[in-house]
Every structure is written in structure tokens, then in C-alpha cells.
Write a protein that holds these residues in place. Structure first.
Motif, PDB file in Angstrom:
ATOM      1  N   ASN A 112      52.205  54.783  -5.542  1.00 21.17           N
ATOM      2  CA  ASN A 112      52.291  53.383  -5.960  1.00 21.17           C
ATOM      3  C   ASN A 112      53.633  53.049  -6.604  1.00 21.17           C
ATOM      4  O   ASN A 112      53.937  51.885  -6.833  1.00 21.17           O
ATOM      5  CB  ASN A 112      51.146  53.035  -6.903  1.00 21.17           C
TER       6      ASN A 112
ATOM      7  N   PRO B 243      57.587  52.084  -2.285  1.00 26.62           N
ATOM      8  CA  PRO B 243      56.939  51.356  -1.192  1.00 26.62           C
ATOM      9  C   PRO B 243      57.055  52.000   0.189  1.00 26.62           C
ATOM     10  O   PRO B 243      56.304  51.643   1.091  1.00 26.62           O
ATOM     11  CB  PRO B 243      57.661  50.009  -1.191  1.00 26.62           C
ATOM     12  N   TYR B 244      57.999  52.926   0.364  1.00 26.67           N
ATOM     13  CA  TYR B 244      58.241  53.501   1.690  1.00 26.67           C
ATOM     14  C   TYR B 244      58.174  55.022   1.662  1.00 26.67           C
ATOM     15  O   TYR B 244      58.435  55.649   0.642  1.00 26.67           O
ATOM     16  CB  TYR B 244      59.619  53.088   2.234  1.00 26.67           C
TER      17      TYR B 244
ATOM     18  N   ARG C 114      56.214  51.578   5.675  1.00 26.20           N
ATOM     19  CA  ARG C 114      55.721  50.990   4.430  1.00 26.20           C
ATOM     20  C   ARG C 114      54.299  51.487   4.222  1.00 26.20           C
ATOM     21  O   ARG C 114      53.548  51.649   5.187  1.00 26.20           O
ATOM     22  CB  ARG C 114      55.752  49.463   4.574  1.00 26.20           C
TER      23      ARG C 114
ATOM     24  N   ILE D 239      50.666  51.433   1.458  1.00 23.36           N
ATOM     25  CA  ILE D 239      49.895  51.044   0.278  1.00 23.36           C
ATOM     26  C   ILE D 239      48.717  52.017   0.199  1.00 23.36           C
ATOM     27  O   ILE D 239      48.361  52.651   1.196  1.00 23.36           O
ATOM     28  CB  ILE D 239      49.387  49.580   0.312  1.00 23.36           C
TER      29      ILE D 239
ATOM     30  N   TYR E 188      46.701  43.067   3.813  1.00 27.52           N
ATOM     31  CA  TYR E 188      47.915  42.534   4.432  1.00 27.52           C
ATOM     32  C   TYR E 188      48.852  41.970   3.360  1.00 27.52           C
ATOM     33  O   TYR E 188      50.055  42.216   3.394  1.00 27.52           O
ATOM     34  CB  TYR E 188      47.541  41.458   5.457  1.00 27.52           C
ATOM     35  N   GLU E 189      48.300  41.242   2.419  1.00 26.97           N
ATOM     36  CA  GLU E 189      49.101  40.666   1.323  1.00 26.97           C
ATOM     37  C   GLU E 189      49.739  41.751   0.469  1.00 26.97           C
ATOM     38  O   GLU E 189      50.860  41.592  -0.012  1.00 26.97           O
ATOM     39  CB  GLU E 189      48.245  39.751   0.453  1.00 26.97           C
ATOM     40  N   GLN E 190      49.042  42.864   0.249  1.00 26.28           N
ATOM     41  CA  GLN E 190      49.593  43.952  -0.570  1.00 26.28           C
ATOM     42  C   GLN E 190      50.854  44.552   0.040  1.00 26.28           C
ATOM     43  O   GLN E 190      51.696  45.065  -0.682  1.00 26.28           O
ATOM     44  CB  GLN E 190      48.552  45.065  -0.761  1.00 26.28           C
ATOM     45  N   PHE E 191      50.989  44.517   1.353  1.00 27.04           N
ATOM     46  CA  PHE E 191      52.181  45.061   1.993  1.00 27.04           C
ATOM     47  C   PHE E 191      53.431  44.243   1.666  1.00 27.04           C
ATOM     48  O   PHE E 191      54.537  44.748   1.744  1.00 27.04           O
ATOM     49  CB  PHE E 191      52.008  45.126   3.512  1.00 27.04           C
ATOM     50  N   GLY E 192      53.248  42.989   1.308  1.00 27.06           N
ATOM     51  CA  GLY E 192      54.400  42.146   1.004  1.00 27.06           C
ATOM     52  C   GLY E 192      55.080  41.654   2.271  1.00 27.06           C
ATOM     53  O   GLY E 192      54.542  41.744   3.370  1.00 27.06           O
ATOM     54  N   ARG E 193      56.273  41.136   2.077  1.00 30.25           N
ATOM     55  CA  ARG E 193      57.029  40.533   3.169  1.00 30.25           C
ATOM     56  C   ARG E 193      57.319  41.559   4.262  1.00 30.25           C
ATOM     57  O   ARG E 193      57.707  42.684   3.989  1.00 30.25           O
ATOM     58  CB  ARG E 193      58.333  39.954   2.624  1.00 30.25           C
ATOM     59  N   THR E 194      57.155  41.135   5.507  1.00 30.88           N
ATOM     60  CA  THR E 194      57.449  41.972   6.663  1.00 30.88           C
ATOM     61  C   THR E 194      58.947  41.930   6.935  1.00 30.88           C
ATOM     62  O   THR E 194      59.559  40.867   6.838  1.00 30.88           O
ATOM     63  CB  THR E 194      56.674  41.446   7.892  1.00 30.88           C
TER      64      THR E 194
END
Length: 138
Positions: free
Chosen positions: A13, A16-17, A34, A36, A94-100
Motif C-alpha cells: 500500500n 503504487p507500481y 499498477r 491495489i 476501479y476508483e482505487q486504481f486512480g487515473r489511467t
């Protein structure tokens, strides 16, 4: 859940990658992805255009993330090994991944998602790591 698993999730956590590794027609490959953590499972987002998701889906993979380039004196590395499955994330996931990302190798980023069911989780620590300081001293 074993103690190492809790520690691994805490560390994952923090970054992110990471990198997912498997084999494609008996040839090993590694891809940056990426991640989560949801309910003790690792969810990955990678670019569909790479085609790696086809080799990963249904197969045993290794996922690794670390803080090796952070400049910290103590370096950690987390490895998840387990079976990857293609998924459609929930809207919350999907929202937890953040911006694509906008592009992947010059092409529009087309996300594909996988879930790793961990069979083996390992955390490694190196203390007082001198390499970073030597590589960046002027």
C-alpha cells in the motif's frame, strides 16, 4: 492471515507500481503494472495492448514491488506468487486504481485487470543499504 501477509499488504500500500512475471511460450517476461490490495488479494491493472494478460490469465505468476529507488537506508521487497485471473473490477476497485495512464508505448492505454490469489507471500528487508548512496554521490 499470517503475519508476513499483513506486513506485505502494508508495504504494498506504500507503492503504487510493481512488476508481474510469468512465461510466454516458455520464455520469461516481466511487465510493470499498477496494483491495489483488496481483501488480501492483489488486483493488477496493465495495458491490454501488450497482450501479456493472455499469458497471465489462469497461470501462476510472481508479483514483486519494492522501495529500492526511494533513497531509504532500509530497503524492502514484497513478493506475491499465485494464480492470476482476468476480472472486471467493481466500480469501487476501479476508483482505487486512480487515473489511467494516457499512453503505453505511444498507444492509448487500454486497461485490463487481473486478480492474484496469493499462494506464497514473502517480505524481504535489507538494512543500511549503501548502494543508493554510492550511485548518487557527487
Amino acid at each position: 492471515m499470517p503475519t508476513d501477509d499483513y506486513r506485505a499488504i502494508e508495504l504494498l500500500n506504500r507503492t503504487p507500481y510493481g512488476r508481474v512475471s510469468a512465461s510466454l511460450r516458455a520464455l520469461p517476461f516481466t511487465a510493470v503494472t499498477r496494483h491495489i490490495v483488496v481483501d488480501g488479494r492483489l488486483l493488477l491493472r496493465l495495458h491490454r495492448g501488450y497482450g501479456y494478460h493472455r499469458a497471465l490469465d489462469g497461470n501462476v505468476v510472481a508479483y514483486e514491488a519494492d522501495n529500492a529507488n526511494s533513497g531509504a537506508e532500509d530497503t524492502w521487497s514484497v513478493q506475491f506468487t499465485g494464480t492470476a485471473r482476468a476480472i472486471t473490477p467493481t466500480s469501487a476497485e476501479y476508483e482505487q486504481f486512480g487515473r489511467t495512464p494516457r499512453l503505453a508505448d505511444g498507444e492509448p492505454f487500454d486497461p485490463v485487470f487481473l486478480r492474484i490469489e496469493p499462494e506464497f507471500v514473502k517480505v524481504h528487508h535489507l538494512c543500511d543499504v549503501p548502494v543508493f548512496r554510492y550511485a548518487h554521490s557527487a
